[in-house]
Design an enzyme around this catalytic site. Structure first.
Site, PDB file in Angstrom:
ATOM      1  N   PRO A 136       0.789  -1.234   0.000  1.00 50.45           N
ATOM      2  CA  PRO A 136       0.000   0.000   0.000  1.00 50.45           C
ATOM      3  C   PRO A 136       0.827   1.293   0.000  1.00 50.45           C
ATOM      4  O   PRO A 136       0.871   2.027   0.986  1.00 50.45           O
ATOM      5  CB  PRO A 136      -0.837  -0.132   1.266  1.00 50.45           C
ATOM      6  CG  PRO A 136       0.040  -0.919   2.192  1.00 50.45           C
ATOM      7  CD  PRO A 136       0.762  -1.906   1.295  1.00 50.45           C
ATOM      8  N   CYS A 137       1.424   1.582  -1.131  1.00 51.31           N
ATOM      9  CA  CYS A 137       2.237   2.791  -1.249  1.00 51.31           C
ATOM     10  C   CYS A 137       1.400   4.056  -1.067  1.00 51.31           C
ATOM     11  O   CYS A 137       1.947   5.116  -0.747  1.00 51.31           O
ATOM     12  CB  CYS A 137       2.986   2.810  -2.579  1.00 51.31           C
ATOM     13  SG  CYS A 137       1.939   2.552  -4.022  1.00 51.31           S
TER      14      CYS A 137
END
Length: 179
Positions: A136-137
């Site tokens: 989850p950048c």
């Protein structure tokens, strides 16, 4: 090499998912049309055979639930990172462990992986992340909480939407829990 791939519609746009066995190689997000998601996958894997099928239906369901605003953890999803450097692998693993609805700065993530002066290098790893949402950048933000870089088709608008969606889902899940 033959990768399995599927494309499907969600409330956050069309997603394209590719991998082999149970290991994810790529997730492309936020496309307006199925053709755009397929084009992204084919362009990324120009030298690899993509077989269209309902690959990894359990993960597909998890992604659909996430996109519908449900609390979902992807911490245990197997992802391909063996082609990355040791530093990049540490950054991606630490990013994958960021909890739903949480955010961390590039600098704090750099410190977490043992390289406190490498905030820009962490940013470069985020920019080259091939598996957003699962890694989850979108949960990695600037030092003052500001949104920076997001390479999905609608960029920072989608990053903000994902963060807002997670906060709403967390609040909803807390309201529904018995005291």
């Amino acid at each position: 090499m033959d990768l399995q791939a599927c494309v499907f519609s969600t409330p956050i746009g069309w997603l394209g998912l590719a991998g082999t066995d149970k290991r994810v190689w790529r997730l492309t997000i936020g496309h307006r049309r199925s053709e755009d998601a397929w084009s992204d996958l084919r362009q990324h894997f120009a030298d690899v055979s993509l077989t269209e099928r309902d690959w990894n239906p359990k993960l597909k369901k998890m992604l659909e639930r996430f996109a519908a605003g449900k609390v979902v953890s992807f911490a245990d999803v197997a992802v391909r990172v063996d082609h990355r450097t040791e530093f990049q692998q540490r950054v991606l693993a630490a990013t994958q462990a960021i909890g739903f609805g949480e955010a961390i700065s590039y600098g704090n993530l750099a410190t977490l992986v043992g390289s406190p002066k490498a905030a820009r290098a962490v940013g470069a790893v985020m920019a080259s992340n091939q598996i957003p949402i699962i890694i989850p950048c979108h949960r990695v933000v600037g030092s003052r909480g500001e949104l920076t870089g997001f390479s999905a088709p609608t960029g920072l608008d989608l990053k903000q939407r994902l963060l807002d969606m997670e906060q709403t889902a967390l609040k909803r899940s807390q309201i529904q829990r018995p005291a």
